[in-house]
Design an enzyme around this catalytic site. Structure first.
Site, PDB file in Angstrom:
ATOM      1  N   ASN A   1      -0.277  12.334 -21.496  1.00 58.73           N
ATOM      2  CA  ASN A   1       0.672  13.122 -22.307  1.00 58.73           C
ATOM      3  C   ASN A   1       2.123  12.995 -21.848  1.00 58.73           C
ATOM      4  OD1 ASN A   1      -0.170  14.546 -20.036  1.00 58.73           O
ATOM      5  ND2 ASN A   1       0.277  16.515 -20.952  1.00 58.73           N
TER       6      ASN A   1
ATOM      7  N   GLU B   1      -4.247  19.330 -11.043  1.00 56.85           N
ATOM      8  CA  GLU B   1      -3.525  20.065 -12.090  1.00 56.85           C
ATOM      9  C   GLU B   1      -4.311  19.847 -13.375  1.00 56.85           C
ATOM     10  OE1 GLU B   1       0.567  18.791 -11.972  1.00 56.85           O
ATOM     11  OE2 GLU B   1       0.817  19.532  -9.937  1.00 56.85           O
TER      12      GLU B   1
ATOM     13  N   CYS C   1       0.236  20.385 -21.006  1.00 60.91           N
ATOM     14  CA  CYS C   1      -0.754  21.319 -20.461  1.00 60.91           C
ATOM     15  C   CYS C   1      -0.237  22.751 -20.476  1.00 60.91           C
ATOM     16  CB  CYS C   1      -1.101  20.915 -19.046  1.00 60.91           C
ATOM     17  SG  CYS C   1       0.361  20.846 -18.004  1.00 60.91           S
TER      18      CYS C   1
ATOM     19  N   GLU D   1       1.520  21.920  -6.225  1.00 59.81           N
ATOM     20  CA  GLU D   1       2.462  20.873  -5.856  1.00 59.81           C
ATOM     21  C   GLU D   1       3.862  21.412  -6.165  1.00 59.81           C
ATOM     22  OE1 GLU D   1       1.437  16.761  -6.471  1.00 59.81           O
ATOM     23  OE2 GLU D   1      -0.643  17.255  -6.894  1.00 59.81           O
TER      24      GLU D   1
HETATM   25  P1  NAD Z   1      -8.589  13.161 -18.771  1.00 60.60           P
HETATM   26  O1  NAD Z   1      -9.137  14.100 -17.766  1.00 60.60           O
HETATM   27  O2  NAD Z   1      -9.467  12.693 -19.857  1.00 60.60           O
HETATM   28  O3  NAD Z   1      -8.044  11.839 -18.081  1.00 60.60           O
HETATM   29  C1  NAD Z   1      -7.102  11.885 -17.038  1.00 60.60           C
HETATM   30  C2  NAD Z   1      -7.274  10.668 -16.164  1.00 60.60           C
HETATM   31  O4  NAD Z   1      -8.527  10.755 -15.489  1.00 60.60           O
HETATM   32  C3  NAD Z   1      -7.270   9.344 -16.908  1.00 60.60           C
HETATM   33  O5  NAD Z   1      -6.548   8.408 -16.131  1.00 60.60           O
HETATM   34  C4  NAD Z   1      -8.748   8.996 -16.965  1.00 60.60           C
HETATM   35  O6  NAD Z   1      -9.000   7.619 -17.059  1.00 60.60           O
HETATM   36  C5  NAD Z   1      -9.226   9.525 -15.634  1.00 60.60           C
HETATM   37  N1  NAD Z   1     -10.651   9.825 -15.556  1.00 60.60           N
HETATM   38  C6  NAD Z   1     -11.458  10.266 -16.545  1.00 60.60           C
HETATM   39  N2  NAD Z   1     -12.715  10.442 -16.070  1.00 60.60           N
HETATM   40  C7  NAD Z   1     -12.695  10.119 -14.753  1.00 60.60           C
HETATM   41  C8  NAD Z   1     -13.675  10.104 -13.720  1.00 60.60           C
HETATM   42  N3  NAD Z   1     -14.935  10.471 -13.943  1.00 60.60           N
HETATM   43  N4  NAD Z   1     -13.297   9.717 -12.482  1.00 60.60           N
HETATM   44  C9  NAD Z   1     -12.021   9.361 -12.235  1.00 60.60           C
HETATM   45  N5  NAD Z   1     -11.058   9.342 -13.172  1.00 60.60           N
HETATM   46  C10 NAD Z   1     -11.382   9.733 -14.421  1.00 60.60           C
HETATM   47  O7  NAD Z   1      -7.285  13.863 -19.336  1.00 60.60           O
HETATM   48  P2  NAD Z   1      -6.356  13.362 -20.509  1.00 60.60           P
HETATM   49  O8  NAD Z   1      -7.145  13.485 -21.776  1.00 60.60           O
HETATM   50  O9  NAD Z   1      -5.761  12.069 -20.129  1.00 60.60           O
HETATM   51  O10 NAD Z   1      -5.205  14.475 -20.491  1.00 60.60           O
HETATM   52  C11 NAD Z   1      -5.285  15.678 -21.201  1.00 60.60           C
HETATM   53  C12 NAD Z   1      -5.754  16.791 -20.297  1.00 60.60           C
HETATM   54  O11 NAD Z   1      -4.929  16.853 -19.134  1.00 60.60           O
HETATM   55  C13 NAD Z   1      -5.618  18.158 -20.913  1.00 60.60           C
HETATM   56  O12 NAD Z   1      -6.753  18.915 -20.566  1.00 60.60           O
HETATM   57  C14 NAD Z   1      -4.396  18.751 -20.247  1.00 60.60           C
HETATM   58  O13 NAD Z   1      -4.342  20.144 -20.208  1.00 60.60           O
HETATM   59  C15 NAD Z   1      -4.490  18.172 -18.892  1.00 60.60           C
HETATM   60  N6  NAD Z   1      -3.179  18.149 -18.244  1.00 60.60           N
HETATM   61  C16 NAD Z   1      -2.922  19.046 -17.261  1.00 60.60           C
HETATM   62  C17 NAD Z   1      -1.678  19.059 -16.640  1.00 60.60           C
HETATM   63  C18 NAD Z   1      -1.334  20.044 -15.556  1.00 60.60           C
HETATM   64  O14 NAD Z   1      -0.296  19.879 -14.917  1.00 60.60           O
HETATM   65  N7  NAD Z   1      -2.136  21.055 -15.322  1.00 60.60           N
HETATM   66  C19 NAD Z   1      -0.727  18.133 -17.009  1.00 60.60           C
HETATM   67  C20 NAD Z   1      -1.030  17.229 -18.023  1.00 60.60           C
HETATM   68  C21 NAD Z   1      -2.279  17.243 -18.629  1.00 60.60           C
HETATM   69  C1  6OH Z   2       1.565  19.058 -18.309  1.00 64.16           C
HETATM   70  O1  6OH Z   2       1.294  18.477 -19.322  1.00 64.16           O
HETATM   71  C2  6OH Z   2       2.875  19.201 -17.771  1.00 64.16           C
HETATM   72  C3  6OH Z   2       3.049  19.217 -16.463  1.00 64.16           C
HETATM   73  C4  6OH Z   2       4.350  19.311 -15.938  1.00 64.16           C
HETATM   74  C5  6OH Z   2       4.609  19.085 -14.642  1.00 64.16           C
HETATM   75  O2  6OH Z   2       3.696  18.720 -13.777  1.00 64.16           O
HETATM   76  C6  6OH Z   2       5.932  19.226 -14.122  1.00 64.16           C
HETATM   77  O3  6OH Z   2       6.094  18.974 -12.927  1.00 64.16           O
HETATM   78  O4  6OH Z   2       6.861  19.612 -14.859  1.00 64.16           O
END
Ligand code: NAD
Ligand code: 6OH
Length: 484
Positions: free
Chosen positions: A153, A252, A286, A465
């Site tokens: 994202n 995260e 997120c 972090e």
């Molecule tokens: P995802 O968990 O599907 O994938 C994230 C990464 O993990 C990708 O690089 C993927 O290839 C890898 N991955 C997937 N399965 C794996 C496994 N079994 N072992 C190791 N690596 C693996 O997430 P996404 O769809 O790319 O992103 C969207 C999600 O991320 C949403 O749930 C969003 O809320 C969350 N997000 C959280 C934050 C935060 O800061 N809290 C920030 C951005 C996105």
């Molecule tokens: C999630 O999609 C956004 C995360 C944002 C950060 O980790 C940041 O440092 O602003």
């Protein structure tokens, strides 16, 4: 066709298997990407381990910080390339990539370069049982080879949010960017070369997660820690995978964030702020608010005003400067979001606006656009109110008292972020302190100071972090106790 390769030990490396990089705006294939296999991961980890013992391991903090600033310079020098690559991979509006993603990537390196130079360490004078004394002091050492796994994202922003402090602390990294958005991680390798980062310090292995590059990295016995941003479910799978080798993790994860709007808020600012919190990056942040609670007195006018904002969003080609609403990341993600749009209706929601697919009559119809969507009328137990959708959608519910609003906002397994909108600052503080989350914004949203703790409670993450929290995660602290 452009080929996006792995970057291992200072070299761009192809492989037998490739996958397509798709532009979400029109579904076209923009590049082929090398799919990293187990040997690519092994070679990267070996290179990263060797680099710890080489030139990088001998560089002092001042010089490391200088090189981090040079990485930021190199990003800024290639600003337009980074923006174009991020826009093509994600479909996000060019205005957003140029204002948020790429400047933040450079800022991530600058902030941690400066911070590591100033960071102090603990020391204690200790009284010993026999009446004499001892001195305790901690020193900071690199943790080692860090595995960095990131989502699609905010690809470069989130990757550098982890790579910058990891390098600032003297570690080496192997990154596994999202398979949906590989381009900027490989471009960053060029910036690393410009900045004089030695071979093996920054390695990129592209590919998928489960039973692929991602999992090979988390299972690798010679990786010292895993830092991950992504879905809560993926976090759970990674925890299992790192358990046998007892690696520290920083996670995260997802959110189902609430916004609470009190009747005494500055109405226009609140509407603008919530419109951002719901629709920025097509709701794929997120921190986005998918649950909006509005004091009953202003509920109808607020719903109306947010509806107008949603309907004014300009969905379009990402490269057009007036576009402020792009597509979702992929066909698969669109299916997921549309399934929730359908579920909301089945659960009894009233559709205030949206709920479908945007049609353009040109190639964008092969892209992954959906309409900005607002629902009301769902019970708090509805799946659409409980589960993270990660799209441009919110449910708005009325409340009558502060206690009720707090209770509804906290009724979730997630705990990433909240925002509170009120002109009564006393109430702002009080409600903020009640939120079971890692980050609460009052009268703003996604306003970041990179020195502050960032992370989630509950299913939204493990650890924090940001600022010193990052430096502490990416360091091995060695306490030395000297009897005086
Ligand atoms: P995802 O968990 O599907 O994938 C994230 C990464 O993990 C990708 O690089 C993927 O290839 C890898 N991955 C997937 N399965 C794996 C496994 N079994 N072992 C190791 N690596 C693996 O997430 P996404 O769809 O790319 O992103 C969207 C999600 O991320 C949403 O749930 C969003 O809320 C969350 N997000 C959280 C934050 C935060 O800061 N809290 C920030 C951005 C996105
Ligand atoms: C999630 O999609 C956004 C995360 C944002 C950060 O980790 C940041 O440092 O602003």
């Amino acid at each position: 066709m452009k080929l996006i390769q792995n970057y291992i030990d200072g070299r761009f490396v192809g492989g037998a298997q490739e996958f397509a990089d798709v532009n979400p705006a029109d579904g076209s294939v923009i590049a082929q990407v090398t799919a990293g296999n187990k040997s690519h991961v092994d070679e990267s980890v070996d290179a990263a381990r060797r680099a710890l013992r080489g030139e990088w391991g001998g560089i002092g903090i001042r010089e490391r910080a200088a090189r981090l600033h040079r990485i930021a310079d190199a990003i800024e020098k290639r600003f337009d390339c980074f923006v174009q690559a991020e826009v093509a991979d994600t479909g996000k509006p060019i205005s957003l990539a140029s204002k948020l993603d790429i400047p933040r990537a450079a800022a991530n390196f600058r902030v941690f370069a400066d911070l590591v130079k100033l960071a102090g360490l603990e020391s204690f004078q200790t009284e010993t049982p026999d009446g004499s004394s001892a001195l305790n002091y901690a020193i900071r050492k690199p943790l080692g080879v860090i595995g960095v796994i990131t989502p699609w994202n905010l690809p470069l922003l989130l990757l550098t949010w982890k790579v910058a402090p990891a390098l600032a602390c003297g570690n080496t990294v192997v990154v596994k960017p999202s398979e949906e958005t590989p381009a900027t991680a490989t471009l960053l390798a060029e910036a690393m070369q410009d900045a004089g980062i030695p071979n093996g310090v920054y390695n990129v292995v592209h590919g998928f997660g489960a039973d692929a590059a991602g999992e090979f990295l988390t299972q690798h016995p010679d990786v010292d820690a895993i830092t991950f941003t992504g879905e809560s479910r993926t976090g759970a799978a990674i925890m299992k995978s790192v358990a046998p080798t007892v690696k520290p993790v920083s996670f995260e994860l997802g959110g189902k964030n609430a916004a609470i709007v009190f009747a005494d808020c500055n109405f226009d600012e609140a509407v603008d702020g919530i419109a951002d919190a719901v629709f920025l990056n097509t709701g794929q942040v997120c921190l986005c608010a998918e649950r909006v609670y509005v004091e009953r007195k202003i509920f109808p006018v607020f719903v109306d005003a947010l509806k107008r904002k949603a309907e004014q969003l300009c969905a379009g080609w990402p490269n057009e400067t007036n576009t402020n609403f792009g597509p979702l990341i992929s066909a698969q993600h669109r299916e997921k979001v549309l399934a929730y749009y359908q579920l909301a209706r089945e659960e009894g929601a009233a559709v205030v606006t949206g709920g479908g697919v945007t049609k353009f009559g040109d190639n964008r119809d092969h892209g992954f656009y959906v309409q900005p969507t607002i629902y009301t009328g769902l019970p708090e137990t509805a799946r659409c109110v409980k589960e993270e959708i990660f799209g441009p959608v919110c449910h708005i519910a009325p409340f009558d008292s502060e206690e009720e609003a707090v209770a509804m906002a906290n009724e979730t397994k997630h705990g990433l972020a909240a925002s509170i909108w009120t002109s009564n600052l006393k109430r702002g503080h009080r409600v903020a302190q009640e939120m079971k989350v890692g980050i609460t914004w009052v009268n703003c949203w996604f306003l970041r100071d990179l020195r502050t703790p960032f992370g989630g409670a509950g299913m939204s993450g493990i650890g924090r972090e940001g600022g010193m929290h990052s430096l502490n995660f990416y360091s091995e602290l060695n306490n030395i106790c000297i009897r005086l």
